[in-house]
Design a protein around this motif. Structure first.
Motif, short mmCIF file in Angstrom:
data_model
loop_
_atom_site.label_atom_id
_atom_site.label_comp_id
_atom_site.label_asym_id
_atom_site.label_seq_id
_atom_site.Cartn_x
_atom_site.Cartn_y
_atom_site.Cartn_z
N PHE A 1 42.86 39.58 42.05
CA PHE A 1 42.98 38.41 41.18
C PHE A 1 42.02 38.59 40.01
CE2 PHE A 1 44.22 36.64 45.35
CZ PHE A 1 45.47 36.11 45.01
N LEU A 2 42.56 38.60 38.80
CA LEU A 2 41.71 38.80 37.64
C LEU A 2 40.88 37.57 37.32
CD1 LEU A 2 44.10 40.84 35.30
CD2 LEU A 2 42.56 41.63 37.11
N THR A 3 41.44 36.38 37.54
CA THR A 3 40.68 35.13 37.41
C THR A 3 40.84 34.35 38.70
OG1 THR A 3 42.35 33.53 36.64
CG2 THR A 3 41.51 35.10 34.99
N SER A 4 40.13 33.24 38.78
CA SER A 4 40.19 32.42 39.99
C SER A 4 40.90 31.09 39.78
CB SER A 4 38.77 32.15 40.51
OG SER A 4 38.06 33.36 40.68
N PHE B 1 50.66 37.65 56.49
CA PHE B 1 49.56 38.58 56.24
C PHE B 1 48.22 37.86 56.39
CE2 PHE B 1 53.00 40.57 53.73
CZ PHE B 1 52.96 41.86 54.24
N PRO B 2 47.86 37.45 57.60
CA PRO B 2 46.58 36.74 57.77
C PRO B 2 45.37 37.60 57.44
CG PRO B 2 47.53 37.31 59.89
CD PRO B 2 48.57 37.61 58.87
N ASP B 3 45.54 38.92 57.48
CA ASP B 3 44.43 39.84 57.20
C ASP B 3 44.50 40.43 55.79
OD1 ASP B 3 43.47 39.48 59.81
OD2 ASP B 3 44.79 41.04 60.58
N ALA B 4 45.34 39.86 54.92
CA ALA B 4 45.44 40.36 53.55
C ALA B 4 44.07 40.31 52.88
CB ALA B 4 46.44 39.54 52.77
N GLU B 5 43.74 41.37 52.17
CA GLU B 5 42.44 41.44 51.48
C GLU B 5 42.59 40.89 50.07
OE1 GLU B 5 39.00 44.72 50.33
OE2 GLU B 5 40.83 45.35 51.37
N GLN B 6 41.59 40.15 49.65
CA GLN B 6 41.58 39.59 48.31
C GLN B 6 40.37 40.12 47.55
OE1 GLN B 6 41.71 35.33 48.67
NE2 GLN B 6 43.28 35.43 50.25
N VAL B 7 40.63 40.62 46.36
CA VAL B 7 39.57 41.11 45.48
C VAL B 7 39.55 40.19 44.26
CG1 VAL B 7 38.73 43.03 44.08
CG2 VAL B 7 39.88 43.48 46.28
N TRP B 8 38.42 39.56 44.02
CA TRP B 8 38.31 38.58 42.92
C TRP B 8 37.44 39.16 41.82
CZ3 TRP B 8 41.14 34.13 43.33
CH2 TRP B 8 41.67 33.83 44.60
N PHE B 9 38.04 39.42 40.67
CA PHE B 9 37.28 39.97 39.55
C PHE B 9 36.42 38.90 38.87
CE2 PHE B 9 39.63 44.12 38.16
CZ PHE B 9 39.39 44.65 39.42
N GLY B 10 36.84 37.66 38.92
CA GLY B 10 35.99 36.57 38.42
C GLY B 10 35.95 36.40 36.91
N TYR B 11 36.94 36.94 36.19
CA TYR B 11 36.97 36.70 34.75
C TYR B 11 37.37 35.25 34.49
CZ TYR B 11 36.39 41.69 34.20
OH TYR B 11 35.89 42.97 34.25
N PRO B 12 37.02 34.71 33.32
CA PRO B 12 37.23 33.28 33.08
C PRO B 12 38.70 32.90 33.02
CG PRO B 12 36.46 34.37 31.08
CD PRO B 12 36.32 35.36 32.18
#
Length: 270
Positions: free
Chosen positions: A74-77, A109-120
């Motif tokens: 996810f590029l933003t949140s 997909f309860p174990d799906a991984e999420q990567v959060w980049f945290g851009y605005p």
């Protein structure tokens, strides 16, 4: 980020002739390449938590239950996409992250991984784009995905997207290209070429998937993004009512032409 999307909806309603969403192209015959994929690493690159579900949750539903591993970047949140003035970005960010995990659980997909980049949120076009690309290259080379889903930047011509989506589409294709070149960002790891890329939110579809038999799963997953839809979009409550199914289906249709289908441009070269 739904607030900007809702504003865009009203423009769409009054400007149908010029709208790329309202003017979905003639779709190819239906097929389903996702039923038989198993034991693969699947990566989704999404500008906000919910675009992944709107554009590709049907495909993801077919991919579940077949030992596929999923990671979503996810590029933003989505931390400013609300009409509720009582919410603060920090709280909404936490809500959106929790909702994203629940959406993948609903898809199997309860174990799906999420990567959060945290851009605005609502400001991705002001992010340092080389940094965005480099971080995506690092994730691609690290995960070595067999399949990537991302927003379509366009094949013959640039595909119009509103700004966060536009940046996500261009950054994704640039990163997929850069990841194949060993002299680009060598600090991000050895070069890697993704063998199958499925671009969604596309104006030039090569594949149409009938998702009727997993539509309940897709709608349930989108419904987990409760803060993005009425009534929680206007006034968020921790235990508030779920969004109406018709609202969810109508919203999906804006981006796919119909809630019962998903459109993709499939490529094997970035």
């Amino acid at each position: 980020m739904i607030a900007n999307k809702f504003a865009g909806i009203f423009i769409l309603l009054f400007a149908l002739v010029g709208s790329p969403l309202a003017q979905q192209p003639a779709a190819p015959p239906a097929s389903n390449p996702f039923r038989d994929i198993s034991g693969k690493t699947i990566m989704i690159i999404s500008p906000h938590p919910d675009d992944d579900i709107i554009g590709a949750a049907g495909a993801l539903a077919y991919l579940s239950g077949h030992s596929n591993r999923v990671v979503t970047v996810f590029l933003t949140s989505g931390e400013v996409g609300t009409y509720d003035p009582a919410l603060k970005p920090e709280r909404l960010r936490a809500i959106r992250m929790k909702e994203a995990a629940a959406a993948y659980a609903a898809l199997g997909f309860p174990d799906a991984e999420q990567v959060w980049f945290g851009y605005p949120d609502d400001g991705l076009d002001f992010a340092p784009l080389q940094e965005v690309r480099q971080r995506l290259v690092k994730e691609i080379r690290k995960r070595k995905p067999d399949v990537v889903f991302a927003l379509d930047p366009g094949a013959t011509f640039f595909r119009y997207h509103y700004h966060d989506h536009r940046v996500a589409a261009i950054a994704s294709v640039d990163a997929l290209n850069s990841a194949t070149l060993p002299l680009k960002y060598p600090e991000a790891g050895p070069a890697f070429k993704v063998p199958n890329i499925w671009y969604f939110y596309t104006g030039e579809p090569t594949t149409r998937v009938d998702v009727s038999d997993v539509l309940d799963k897709k709608v349930a997953a989108l419904g987990e993004h409760r803060s993005q839809f009425s009534p929680a979009h206007e006034h968020y409550e921790e235990k508030g009512p779920p969004p109406a199914r018709q609202i969810l289906e109508d919203f999906i249709s804006l981006f796919t032409g119909s809630a019962k289908q998903e459109l993709y441009r499939h490529v094997t070269e970035p």
